[in-house]
Design a protein around this motif. Structure first.
Motif, PDB file in Angstrom:
ATOM      1  N   UNK A  98     -22.161  -2.353   0.509  1.00  0.00           N
ATOM      2  CA  UNK A  98     -20.552  -2.360  -0.090  1.00  0.00           C
ATOM      3  C   UNK A  98     -19.617  -1.249   1.386  1.00  0.00           C
ATOM      4  N   UNK A  99     -19.937  -1.150   2.380  1.00  0.00           N
ATOM      5  CA  UNK A  99     -19.286  -0.485   3.191  1.00  0.00           C
ATOM      6  C   UNK A  99     -18.720  -1.773   4.151  1.00  0.00           C
ATOM      7  N   UNK A 100     -19.665  -3.121   3.829  1.00  0.00           N
ATOM      8  CA  UNK A 100     -18.868  -4.061   4.436  1.00  0.00           C
ATOM      9  C   UNK A 100     -17.667  -4.340   3.454  1.00  0.00           C
ATOM     10  N   UNK A 101     -17.706  -4.816   2.485  1.00  0.00           N
ATOM     11  CA  UNK A 101     -17.313  -4.971   1.692  1.00  0.00           C
ATOM     12  C   UNK A 101     -15.458  -4.398   1.558  1.00  0.00           C
ATOM     13  N   UNK A 102     -15.560  -2.507   1.877  1.00  0.00           N
ATOM     14  CA  UNK A 102     -14.598  -1.710   2.105  1.00  0.00           C
ATOM     15  C   UNK A 102     -13.990  -2.378   3.328  1.00  0.00           C
ATOM     16  N   UNK A 103     -14.552  -2.282   4.006  1.00  0.00           N
ATOM     17  CA  UNK A 103     -13.921  -2.477   5.296  1.00  0.00           C
ATOM     18  C   UNK A 103     -13.241  -3.266   5.518  1.00  0.00           C
ATOM     19  N   UNK A 104     -13.185  -4.741   4.728  1.00  0.00           N
ATOM     20  CA  UNK A 104     -13.009  -6.456   4.695  1.00  0.00           C
ATOM     21  C   UNK A 104     -11.795  -6.433   3.532  1.00  0.00           C
ATOM     22  N   UNK A 105     -11.496  -4.867   2.988  1.00  0.00           N
ATOM     23  CA  UNK A 105     -10.252  -4.488   2.031  1.00  0.00           C
ATOM     24  C   UNK A 105      -9.217  -3.197   3.017  1.00  0.00           C
ATOM     25  N   UNK A 106     -10.658  -2.688   3.647  1.00  0.00           N
ATOM     26  CA  UNK A 106      -9.704  -1.760   4.446  1.00  0.00           C
ATOM     27  C   UNK A 106      -9.016  -1.549   5.710  1.00  0.00           C
ATOM     28  N   UNK A 107      -9.593  -2.433   6.405  1.00  0.00           N
ATOM     29  CA  UNK A 107      -9.173  -2.677   8.238  1.00  0.00           C
ATOM     30  C   UNK A 107      -7.775  -3.552   8.124  1.00  0.00           C
ATOM     31  N   UNK A 108      -7.815  -5.300   7.143  1.00  0.00           N
ATOM     32  CA  UNK A 108      -6.592  -5.193   6.922  1.00  0.00           C
ATOM     33  C   UNK A 108      -5.127  -4.340   6.795  1.00  0.00           C
ATOM     34  N   UNK A 109      -5.465  -3.451   5.481  1.00  0.00           N
ATOM     35  CA  UNK A 109      -4.774  -2.866   4.449  1.00  0.00           C
ATOM     36  C   UNK A 109      -4.116  -1.117   6.142  1.00  0.00           C
ATOM     37  N   UNK A 110      -4.961  -1.046   7.203  1.00  0.00           N
ATOM     38  CA  UNK A 110      -4.379  -0.563   7.791  1.00  0.00           C
ATOM     39  C   UNK A 110      -3.405  -1.247   8.788  1.00  0.00           C
TER      40      UNK A 110
END
Length: 221
Positions: A72-84
Motif C-alpha cells: 500500500x505504501x508503494x501504491x500510494x506514493x505512485x499516485x501521490x508523488x506525481x500529484x504533488x
C-alpha cells in the motif's frame, strides 16, 4: 473459493501464485469487513485450504496484513508523488494531492491504524525491519516531492507532514466507519452523532491546515 482438492504448491512459481492468492483473499476480506474482523481462518477458507496451509507462507495473521500495508505504501506514493509535483507549489493543491490519494485508498487507511497497534507487534523483528525499510523508501519519495513543490519546507517538515497525514487518515477512517452497533447508537441518539465525520473533506482540511502551519512557522523563523 478453491475446491477442497487444493494441492500443495511445489514449484517456486506455484508457491508465489499461492502466496498472491492468499494476499488477494486477505485484501478482499479486509476491504469488505475491515482489517480488525479478518482472521487467519477466514483467509484460509477464502482460498480453500486449512489454516496450516496459510501458515506455510505467513508466520501470523499480522504478517499478511503487514505485507499488504507494505504494498500500500508503494501504491500510494505512485499516485501521490506525481500529484504533488502537479500542484505547482500551491499549498491547497498539495494538500488535495495528499489527502485525495489517501481517501481513494480506504484499505490502506485502515491498515495504517493497525500497524503500530498490532501488525508490528505480531511478527518477527526481521519482518518489521523489512517493512520499515520499504516504508522509509517511500517516505523519501514523498519528502523529495514536497520539498520540491514547496521549497520553503525542509526535509524535517516533509516528514512531519507525512506523519500527520498518516495519523489523520488512520484516525479519521476509524471514526468515520464505526461498527454497526456504534452506528446504530449514533442513529438513535442524535446528540452523539456529532462524533461522526465526513472522511475525505476532514482529511483534506486537516492536511491543508498542517501544511499552512508548517509554512507559517518557516516564514516566521
Amino acid at each position: 473459493m478453491q475446491t477442497p482438492a487444493f494441492q500443495r504448491a511445489r514449484s517456486v512459481e506455484h508457491k508465489q501464485q499461492r502466496r498472491d492468492e492468499m494476499l488477494a483473499a486477505a485484501r478482499d476480506l479486509a476491504a469488505a469487513h475491515g482489517v480488525r474482523a479478518v482472521t487467519m481462518t477466514d483467509i484460509a477458507n477464502e482460498v480453500g485450504v486449512h489454516k496450516s496451509g496459510v501458515l506455510r507462507y505467513f508466520e501470523t495473521r499480522e504478517a499478511v496484513f503487514l505485507e499488504l500495508l507494505t504494498e500500500g505504501w508503494t501504491e500510494w506514493m505512485d499516485a501521490c508523488v506525481p500529484a504533488i509535483y502537479q500542484a505547482n507549489g500551491n499549498p491547497a493543491k498539495v494538500a488535495k494531492a495528499i489527502a485525495g490519494t489517501l481517501a481513494k485508498r480506504p484499505l490502506f487507511c485502515d491498515l495504517l491504524a493497525h500497524a503500530p497497534m498490532n501488525l508490528e507487534r505480531g511478527v518477527s523483528v526481521e519482518a518489521v525491519r523489512e517493512f520499515k525499510a520499504s516504508a522509509f523508501r517511500q517516505i523519501d519519495r514523498f519528502e523529495r516531492a514536497v520539498t520540491t513543490a514547496l521549497p520553503k519546507l525542509t526535509k524535517a517538515d516533509a516528514r512531519a507532514l507525512i506523519s500527520a497525514a498518516n495519523a489523520f487518515a488512520s484516525t479519521l477512517w476509524q471514526i468515520s466507519h464505526p461498527t454497526a452497533a456504534v452506528a446504530e447508537l449514533y442513529r438513535t441518539d442524535p446528540h452523539l452523532a456529532h462524533a461522526v465525520v465526513d472522511f475525505a473533506p476532514s482529511l483534506r482540511r486537516q492536511t491543508e491546515t498542517t501544511i499552512l502551519g508548517l509554512l507559517t512557522r518557516r516564514q516566521n523563523g
